[in-house]
Design a protein around this motif. Structure first.
Motif, mmCIF file in Angstrom:
data_model
loop_
_atom_site.group_PDB
_atom_site.id
_atom_site.type_symbol
_atom_site.label_atom_id
_atom_site.label_comp_id
_atom_site.label_asym_id
_atom_site.label_seq_id
_atom_site.Cartn_x
_atom_site.Cartn_y
_atom_site.Cartn_z
ATOM 1 N N GLU A 131 -0.198 7.119 11.007
ATOM 2 C CA GLU A 131 -1.210 7.851 10.244
ATOM 3 C C GLU A 131 -1.925 8.769 11.216
ATOM 4 O O GLU A 131 -2.322 8.340 12.295
ATOM 5 C CB GLU A 131 -2.237 6.892 9.643
ATOM 6 N N GLN A 172 10.564 -0.167 13.134
ATOM 7 C CA GLN A 172 10.021 0.839 12.231
ATOM 8 C C GLN A 172 8.515 0.887 12.393
ATOM 9 O O GLN A 172 7.861 -0.156 12.473
ATOM 10 C CB GLN A 172 10.388 0.537 10.797
ATOM 11 N N GLU A 207 1.011 11.069 6.946
ATOM 12 C CA GLU A 207 1.650 9.816 7.332
ATOM 13 C C GLU A 207 3.136 10.022 7.555
ATOM 14 O O GLU A 207 3.735 10.919 6.992
ATOM 15 C CB GLU A 207 1.445 8.760 6.233
ATOM 16 N N THR A 222 1.179 0.353 11.464
ATOM 17 C CA THR A 222 1.916 -0.918 11.491
ATOM 18 C C THR A 222 3.236 -0.692 12.213
ATOM 19 O O THR A 222 3.762 0.423 12.239
ATOM 20 C CB THR A 222 2.276 -1.422 10.075
ATOM 21 N N HIS A 263 4.802 2.827 11.073
ATOM 22 C CA HIS A 263 4.123 3.631 10.073
ATOM 23 C C HIS A 263 2.979 4.343 10.792
ATOM 24 O O HIS A 263 2.103 3.696 11.365
ATOM 25 C CB HIS A 263 3.612 2.690 8.977
ATOM 26 N N LEU A 272 6.915 7.672 8.398
ATOM 27 C CA LEU A 272 7.648 6.447 8.725
ATOM 28 C C LEU A 272 8.678 6.840 9.761
ATOM 29 O O LEU A 272 9.434 7.792 9.558
ATOM 30 C CB LEU A 272 8.388 5.929 7.497
ATOM 31 N N THR A 320 12.740 10.232 11.177
ATOM 32 C CA THR A 320 11.375 10.304 10.652
ATOM 33 C C THR A 320 11.376 10.767 9.213
ATOM 34 O O THR A 320 12.082 11.702 8.857
ATOM 35 C CB THR A 320 10.562 11.319 11.479
#
Ligand code: HCA
Ligand code: CU
Length: 461
Positions: free
Chosen positions: A424, A420, A381, A409, A422, A383, A449
């Motif tokens: 996966e 921002q 994952e 998201t 998220h 961000l 990141t």
């Protein structure tokens, strides 16, 4: 001491810049929350939309006092009367160049205009700042006559404008001292940056007793602008020990707001708010910084809510690489570490100038017998925060980003960053490709990141 922000007046005189009323409201609100004392809203006679913005913002509920810019003319002062501002800032050129080639009046005529306009404004209950424009190129004897005339006519403050930025820290400090010796009212600085000395000159003026410093966010203004807010206030706080209630942590956000509204972006090397302000690169530096940040940091990033960044590239040494990898849960032995570092240094030939966490992890994966694919569970994952170009529509970019399958998201942000997401993904490689793709989007200016390796510990999967 006090601060006057003139982003909305001087700042809007920047070539190419025109703020909407909404943008002006947002900028004023943030400056107010930050803690500036006076906000110069604009010069109302210049245009209908400036007049409207002055009216709307001065009618709002700012803690800061408000000011309208005004020539030494009744019509300008009348216009300000019509708007609910606390201050008028009256200016009149006093240098020989201004008198002869701009105003086409003589010295006596100029003194008359100063006297008349200042007392006219005082009769209308304004607080009055008088600025001898081009003060630093004005004959000292005549400058004295001008400021004494303004003071006797009732001016509350005198601002010493270095209109074309030709003062030096020494000459400006000396001039402020001379002015303060001659009059009893507080003195302001207004320093242009043509020789790159706006901050130094402003601080020199302050050191000589000036009560207020004029700034703009990001140093906007005519030509090369005036002293920028961020370095001035951080220097005042940390180098001049000025007691203050400023919300320094708002500086990056305010800067970003004005970058977006103005379409002018700071250089990476800009003090405090530039992308590189808290980034370290050389192996010698990063090693020391990791041991004690003060070795190479004059300003702790935390005071402006920024983070220290360690750049991984051919300059990098073992300490930085080890630190990054440890944070990601990878612990190479000495030999492996040396090999990873040598790959990082060697791959410069391939044109790579910067390694992300993911790049580093890939190299580590290759060298350590990690078999990262089995050790990293089915999921990797990340961000990722995006800053967009000023001309981009956030909503459109958000939709674009959200359309990728790996995006779990996505949020629109207010403040320093715009979006921002998220992410996966099932592999580091795929994630890397995706981030590369985001970086290449037209709308995207920069990305940041951070990687989340969930359940990295062996057996935890
Ligand atoms: C201007 C010139 C000015 C005025 C400063 C002031 C300058 O754009 O009108 O009125 O305080 O630098 O002299 O910005
Ligand atoms: Cu100016």
């Amino acid at each position: 001491m006090q601060l006057l922000d003139t982003t909305l007046r001087e700042g809007e005189q920047t070539p190419g810049v025109s703020f909407s009323i909404e943008e002006k409201k947002e900028i004023a609100r943030k400056l107010d929350e930050f803690g500036v004392d006076i906000i110069e809203l604009g010069h109302p006679v210049v245009s209908g939309d400036i007049e409207k913005a002055c009216r709307v913002i001065s009618g709002g509920d700012l803690k800061a006092e408000t000011m309208a810019h005004s020539r030494a003319l009744k019509e300008d002062i009348d216009m300000a009367s019509d708007i609910d501002v606390d201050w008028v800032g009256i200016f009149l050129g006093t240098s020989q160049l201004s008198l002869e080639h701009k105003l086409h009046i003589d010295r006596t005529g100029a003194l008359e205009k100063i006297r008349e306009s200042v007392s006219y404004a005082k009769d209308r209950d304004f607080k009055v700042r008088f600025t001898p424009e081009d003060a630093t190129r004005t004959d000292p004897g005549y400058l004295e006559e001008a400021i004494v005339t303004a003071t006797e006519a009732g001016a509350d403050r005198i601002s010493i404008a270095d209109t074309v930025g030709t003062a030096t820290p020494f000459s400006y400090g000396k001039l402020i001292e001379d002015v303060i010796r001659r009059i009893d009212i507080p003195v302001h600085t207004h320093c242009h940056n043509d020789y790159g000395m706006a901050v130094a000159n402003s601080l020199s003026g302050f050191g000589s007793g000036a009560y207020l410093i004029d700034v703009t966010v990001n140093g906007l203004g005519e030509r090369t602008g005036i002293a920028p807010l961020a370095p001035v206030v951080v220097a005042l706080s940390r180098l001049y020990d000025v007691d203050n209630d400023w919300n320094l942590d708002m500086l990056p956000e305010i800067s970003r707001t004005v970058e977006k509204a103005s379409g002018l972006f700071n250089s990476e090397t800009e003090p405090i708010v530039g992308e590189h302000a808290f980034a370290h690169k050389s192996g010698l530096h990063t090693k020391a910084v990791l041991e004690n940040p003060e070795t190479y940091e004059a300003i702790p990033p935390e005071i402006v809510q920024k983070h220290r960044e360690i750049i991984i590239d051919k300059y990098t040494g073992k300490a930085a690489v080890k630190d990054r990898l440890t944070e990601m849960g990878v612990e190479p032995d000495e030999d492996q570490l040396r090999e990873i570092v040598s790959r990082v240094k060697g791959s410069e030939a391939g044109g790579k100038t910067r390694f992300t966490d993911i790049d580093l992890l890939e190299i580590a994966d290759d060298i350590l017998d990690l078999d990262i694919k089995s050790r990293i569970p089915a999921q990797v994952e990340a961000l990722i925060s995006f800053s967009l170009n000023s001309s981009s529509y956030t909503t459109r970019a958000t939709r674009k980003i959200a359309s990728f399958e790996e995006v779990a998201t996505v949020f629109e942000l207010t403040g320093d960053k715009d979006i921002q997401a998220h992410l996966e993904s099932s592999s580091v490689q795929q994630l890397n490709d995706l981030i590369e793709e985001f970086r290449n989007m037209d709308e995207v200016q920069t990305t940041e990141t951070s990687l989340i390796l969930k359940g990295y510990e062996e057996g935890e999967n």
